[in-house]
Design an enzyme around this catalytic site. Structure first.
Site, PDB file in Angstrom:
ATOM      1  N   HIS A  62      65.771  81.492  79.415  1.00 19.50           N
ATOM      2  CA  HIS A  62      66.106  80.942  78.100  1.00 19.50           C
ATOM      3  C   HIS A  62      66.715  82.021  77.201  1.00 19.50           C
ATOM      4  O   HIS A  62      67.643  81.752  76.433  1.00 19.50           O
ATOM      5  CB  HIS A  62      64.860  80.352  77.442  1.00 19.50           C
ATOM      6  CG  HIS A  62      64.267  79.205  78.206  1.00 19.50           C
ATOM      7  ND1 HIS A  62      65.029  78.133  78.628  1.00 19.50           N
ATOM      8  CD2 HIS A  62      62.994  78.965  78.626  1.00 19.50           C
ATOM      9  CE1 HIS A  62      64.246  77.274  79.267  1.00 19.50           C
ATOM     10  NE2 HIS A  62      63.013  77.756  79.280  1.00 19.50           N
ATOM     11  N   ASP A  96      71.949  73.281  81.163  1.00 16.49           N
ATOM     12  CA  ASP A  96      70.913  73.183  82.188  1.00 16.49           C
ATOM     13  C   ASP A  96      70.957  74.391  83.117  1.00 16.49           C
ATOM     14  O   ASP A  96      72.036  74.930  83.408  1.00 16.49           O
ATOM     15  CB  ASP A  96      71.118  71.889  82.988  1.00 16.49           C
ATOM     16  CG  ASP A  96      69.905  71.532  83.819  1.00 16.49           C
ATOM     17  OD1 ASP A  96      68.805  72.057  83.534  1.00 16.49           O
ATOM     18  OD2 ASP A  96      70.039  70.744  84.765  1.00 16.49           O
ATOM     19  N   LEU A 122      84.221  75.348  62.820  1.00 18.87           N
ATOM     20  CA  LEU A 122      83.490  74.640  63.869  1.00 18.87           C
ATOM     21  C   LEU A 122      82.147  74.143  63.340  1.00 18.87           C
ATOM     22  O   LEU A 122      81.442  74.861  62.629  1.00 18.87           O
ATOM     23  CB  LEU A 122      83.248  75.582  65.055  1.00 18.87           C
ATOM     24  CG  LEU A 122      82.325  75.065  66.171  1.00 18.87           C
ATOM     25  CD1 LEU A 122      83.002  73.942  66.940  1.00 18.87           C
ATOM     26  CD2 LEU A 122      81.928  76.199  67.116  1.00 18.87           C
TER      27      LEU A 122
END
Length: 247
Positions: A38, A21, A132
């Site tokens: 962004h 956020d 991962l």
């Protein structure tokens, strides 16, 4: 580079989920368009993916685009969709080099065709990796996910493949988008907001929660390590007493 001296390598959380956020507010604070926030946020994704892989996190789930985000101005939604696809395509060679496997959860039916096709190619290209697991929550919300699970459950009961007395927590978990993913040990939210925002509501029943005022573009590898260290300082009892946990 993050300082790992205070990190207990034997107590690394298996699954870390992140609500990324603050991109828009970061851009506003720098007198930039929201889309610039962004773009900068993508750079943070790269850094956090790298450190998560380095310290041994097995699953990293990033809240990338919520079902509620479709309600944002069209120009921002279009820019986000394009940015997500381009960024993932650009990062795919590095994901492969670092043995990172990409997957997604969410309502793909609402995704533009170009995004679905190109993202599926990236997922396929990393499918052989076994390090991962980078999970992108795209067009995702927990209420959408749980609603779909209820629909599947009702259908299974109707056709007789599931009996009412067979319904269990595990059965419900197996009908969620995350059925092959362990529940998060730690949920991190950046940006200063102290709420969950419709993210993994079933799965985080016993997750440790960590909130930071830092906007996502400012979030560093050291910040991530500090969140892990804070997690390691907590006693996870899962309803038991401290004495039971120690045993």
């Amino acid at each position: 580079m993050a300082n790992l001296n205070n990190l207990d390598k034997n107590r690394i959380p298996t699954h870390v989920a992140v609500v990324m956020d603050g991109n828009g507010r970061w851009a506003k604070s720098h007198n930039l368009d929201r889309t610039e926030g962004h773009i900068e946020g993508v750079n943070t994704v790269r850094k956090i993916t790298e450190i998560a892989s380095q310290i041994g996190v097995k699953y990293l789930t990033l809240y990338t685009f919520s079902t509620e985000n479709w309600n944002r101005p069209k120009y921002e939604v279009d820019a986000l969709m394009n940015l997500i696809v381009v960024a993932i395509e650009r990062e795919t060679p590095d994901l492969i080099a670092n043995n990172v496997r990409l997957s997604t959860i969410g309502d793909w039916d609402r995704m533009p065709e170009f995004a679905r096709t190109r993202l599926q190619q990236c997922i396929s290209d990393t499918s052989h990796c076994n390090g991962l697991n980078l999970v992108l929550a795209l067009s995702y919300s927990a209420r959408w996910e749980i609603t779909n699970a209820v629909k599947s459950l009702v259908s299974s009961i109707a056709d007789g493949t599931v009996l009412p007395n067979e319904i269990s927590e595990q059965l419900i978990s197996d009908m969620l988008a995350t059925k092959n993913i362990p529940d998060p040990d730690l949920l991190i939210r950046t940006g200063g907001e102290i709420r969950i925002s419709n993210f993994l509501l079933w799965q985080i029943a016993y997750s440790e929660l960590y909130f930071t005022p830092k906007f996502w573009p400012d979030y560093s590898q050291q910040d991530f390590v500090d969140a892990i260290i804070d997690y390691q300082s907590r006693e996870r009892r899962f309803g038991k007493t401290s004495e039971q946990v120690i045993k």
